[in-house]
Design a protein around this motif. Structure first.
Motif, mmCIF file in Angstrom:
data_model
loop_
_atom_site.group_PDB
_atom_site.id
_atom_site.type_symbol
_atom_site.label_atom_id
_atom_site.label_comp_id
_atom_site.label_asym_id
_atom_site.label_seq_id
_atom_site.Cartn_x
_atom_site.Cartn_y
_atom_site.Cartn_z
ATOM 1 N N GLU A 1 -30.118 65.359 -2.306
ATOM 2 C CA GLU A 1 -29.493 64.037 -2.327
ATOM 3 C C GLU A 1 -28.004 64.242 -2.566
ATOM 4 O O GLU A 1 -27.610 64.909 -3.514
ATOM 5 N N CYS A 2 -27.202 63.678 -1.689
ATOM 6 C CA CYS A 2 -25.754 63.808 -1.771
ATOM 7 C C CYS A 2 -25.171 62.406 -1.847
ATOM 8 O O CYS A 2 -25.501 61.551 -1.021
ATOM 9 N N ILE A 3 -24.326 62.178 -2.840
ATOM 10 C CA ILE A 3 -23.690 60.862 -2.987
ATOM 11 C C ILE A 3 -22.180 61.063 -3.051
ATOM 12 O O ILE A 3 -21.685 61.876 -3.829
ATOM 13 N N ARG A 4 -21.472 60.335 -2.186
ATOM 14 C CA ARG A 4 -20.011 60.345 -2.197
ATOM 15 C C ARG A 4 -19.539 58.937 -1.912
ATOM 16 O O ARG A 4 -19.899 58.348 -0.893
ATOM 17 N N ASP A 5 -18.741 58.410 -2.822
ATOM 18 C CA ASP A 5 -18.265 57.034 -2.718
ATOM 19 C C ASP A 5 -19.477 56.112 -2.554
ATOM 20 O O ASP A 5 -20.361 56.113 -3.378
ATOM 21 N N GLU A 6 -19.523 55.350 -1.491
ATOM 22 C CA GLU A 6 -20.634 54.422 -1.254
ATOM 23 C C GLU A 6 -21.718 55.013 -0.356
ATOM 24 O O GLU A 6 -22.709 54.359 -0.068
ATOM 25 N N THR B 1 -24.696 57.714 0.826
ATOM 26 C CA THR B 1 -25.756 58.588 0.322
ATOM 27 C C THR B 1 -26.364 59.328 1.501
ATOM 28 O O THR B 1 -26.653 58.727 2.534
ATOM 29 N N GLY B 2 -26.537 60.606 1.333
ATOM 30 C CA GLY B 2 -27.232 61.415 2.331
ATOM 31 C C GLY B 2 -28.505 61.959 1.719
ATOM 32 O O GLY B 2 -28.472 62.555 0.645
ATOM 33 N N LEU B 3 -29.618 61.702 2.363
ATOM 34 C CA LEU B 3 -30.910 62.206 1.892
ATOM 35 C C LEU B 3 -31.423 63.213 2.907
ATOM 36 O O LEU B 3 -31.571 62.896 4.090
ATOM 37 N N TRP B 4 -31.672 64.412 2.442
ATOM 38 C CA TRP B 4 -32.001 65.538 3.303
ATOM 39 C C TRP B 4 -33.401 66.040 3.036
ATOM 40 O O TRP B 4 -33.718 66.434 1.913
ATOM 41 N N THR C 1 -39.566 50.833 2.525
ATOM 42 C CA THR C 1 -40.424 49.678 2.263
ATOM 43 C C THR C 1 -40.405 49.267 0.793
ATOM 44 O O THR C 1 -40.391 48.081 0.481
ATOM 45 N N THR C 2 -40.388 50.238 -0.111
ATOM 46 C CA THR C 2 -40.398 49.942 -1.547
ATOM 47 C C THR C 2 -39.010 49.679 -2.110
ATOM 48 O O THR C 2 -38.864 49.355 -3.278
ATOM 49 N N GLY C 3 -37.980 49.832 -1.273
ATOM 50 C CA GLY C 3 -36.616 49.585 -1.737
ATOM 51 C C GLY C 3 -35.948 50.787 -2.378
ATOM 52 O O GLY C 3 -34.828 50.677 -2.879
ATOM 53 N N ALA C 4 -36.602 51.939 -2.381
ATOM 54 C CA ALA C 4 -36.006 53.138 -2.979
ATOM 55 C C ALA C 4 -34.863 53.676 -2.121
ATOM 56 O O ALA C 4 -33.964 54.352 -2.626
ATOM 57 N N ILE C 5 -34.899 53.385 -0.821
ATOM 58 C CA ILE C 5 -33.819 53.777 0.094
ATOM 59 C C ILE C 5 -33.270 52.518 0.745
ATOM 60 O O ILE C 5 -34.019 51.700 1.275
ATOM 61 N N ASP C 6 -31.948 52.376 0.696
ATOM 62 C CA ASP C 6 -31.258 51.276 1.365
ATOM 63 C C ASP C 6 -30.599 51.849 2.619
ATOM 64 O O ASP C 6 -29.635 52.620 2.533
ATOM 65 N N LEU C 7 -31.114 51.504 3.786
ATOM 66 C CA LEU C 7 -30.604 52.055 5.036
ATOM 67 C C LEU C 7 -29.173 51.633 5.346
ATOM 68 O O LEU C 7 -28.513 52.234 6.188
ATOM 69 N N ASP C 8 -28.669 50.608 4.647
ATOM 70 C CA ASP C 8 -27.275 50.208 4.859
ATOM 71 C C ASP C 8 -26.301 51.219 4.254
ATOM 72 O O ASP C 8 -25.153 51.304 4.674
ATOM 73 N N SER C 9 -26.775 51.975 3.262
ATOM 74 C CA SER C 9 -25.871 52.927 2.601
ATOM 75 C C SER C 9 -26.373 54.365 2.636
ATOM 76 O O SER C 9 -25.698 55.253 2.126
ATOM 77 N N LEU D 1 -22.970 69.354 9.441
ATOM 78 C CA LEU D 1 -22.898 69.254 7.987
ATOM 79 C C LEU D 1 -21.497 68.880 7.527
ATOM 80 O O LEU D 1 -21.323 68.092 6.615
ATOM 81 N N LYS D 2 -20.494 69.419 8.154
ATOM 82 C CA LYS D 2 -19.109 69.122 7.770
ATOM 83 C C LYS D 2 -18.699 67.694 8.136
ATOM 84 O O LYS D 2 -17.851 67.117 7.490
ATOM 85 N N ARG D 3 -19.323 67.119 9.168
ATOM 86 C CA ARG D 3 -18.910 65.799 9.650
ATOM 87 C C ARG D 3 -19.642 64.641 8.976
ATOM 88 O O ARG D 3 -19.264 63.506 9.142
ATOM 89 N N THR D 4 -20.715 64.917 8.260
ATOM 90 C CA THR D 4 -21.456 63.827 7.623
ATOM 91 C C THR D 4 -20.707 63.346 6.381
ATOM 92 O O THR D 4 -20.037 64.127 5.711
ATOM 93 N N ALA D 5 -20.821 62.057 6.106
ATOM 94 C CA ALA D 5 -20.153 61.499 4.929
ATOM 95 C C ALA D 5 -20.671 62.142 3.660
ATOM 96 O O ALA D 5 -19.937 62.405 2.725
ATOM 97 N N CYS D 6 -21.944 62.399 3.632
ATOM 98 C CA CYS D 6 -22.529 63.052 2.469
ATOM 99 C C CYS D 6 -23.793 63.769 2.825
ATOM 100 O O CYS D 6 -24.491 63.508 3.707
#
Length: 133
Positions: free
Chosen positions: A49-54, A56-59, A89-97, A128-133
């Protein structure tokens, strides 16, 4: 007896954990250039899990033996999609962020549907270098 012992060998699991660590360290080195406003965690929201600013990247990471192929019907693919679907579905992941990534050492044979979203291994470092997180 040696045959029975091989059923319980931890080599594949160990290689998977080392692969996670390697990719997480790669993410850290890529993010160092952006300052200190980021975190990378193993086995938190996903394998990585990578978080930067707003953002989130889940790998989901899948380390497989050389020559292994991932197809449209591969268990690895559908397990990852199921984990993500349940989390959305359970709200653990928000696809907007959140961005979702499946990174594998397996090959995707053409002309499968999976091949349409496939990134060749030589482009993985660039992705990998181009992803926000």
């Amino acid at each position: 007896m040696a045959e029975d012992a091989s059923q319980f060998a931890a080599t594949a699991s160990a290689m998977g954990y080392l692969y996670q660590l390697r990719i997480a360290l790669l993410r850290c080195t890529d993010l160092l250039e952006s300052g200190a406003g980021w975190t990378v965690a193993l086995e938190a929201g996903d394998d990585i899990e990578c978080i930067r600013d707003e953002a989130t990247g889940l790998w989901q990471l899948k380390h497989r033996a050389e020559g292994t192929r991932i197809t449209d019907g591969a268990t690895d693919l559908w397990k990852s999609l199921r984990v993500w679907a349940v989390s959305v579905t359970t709200g653990a992941i928000d696809l907007d962020s959140a961005d979702l990534f499946l990174l594998t050492t397996a090959e995707a044979p053409p002309p499968r549907a999976l091949r349409r979203i496939w990134v060749p291994p030589f482009l993985t470092a660039t992705l990998l270098k181009r992803t926000a997180c």
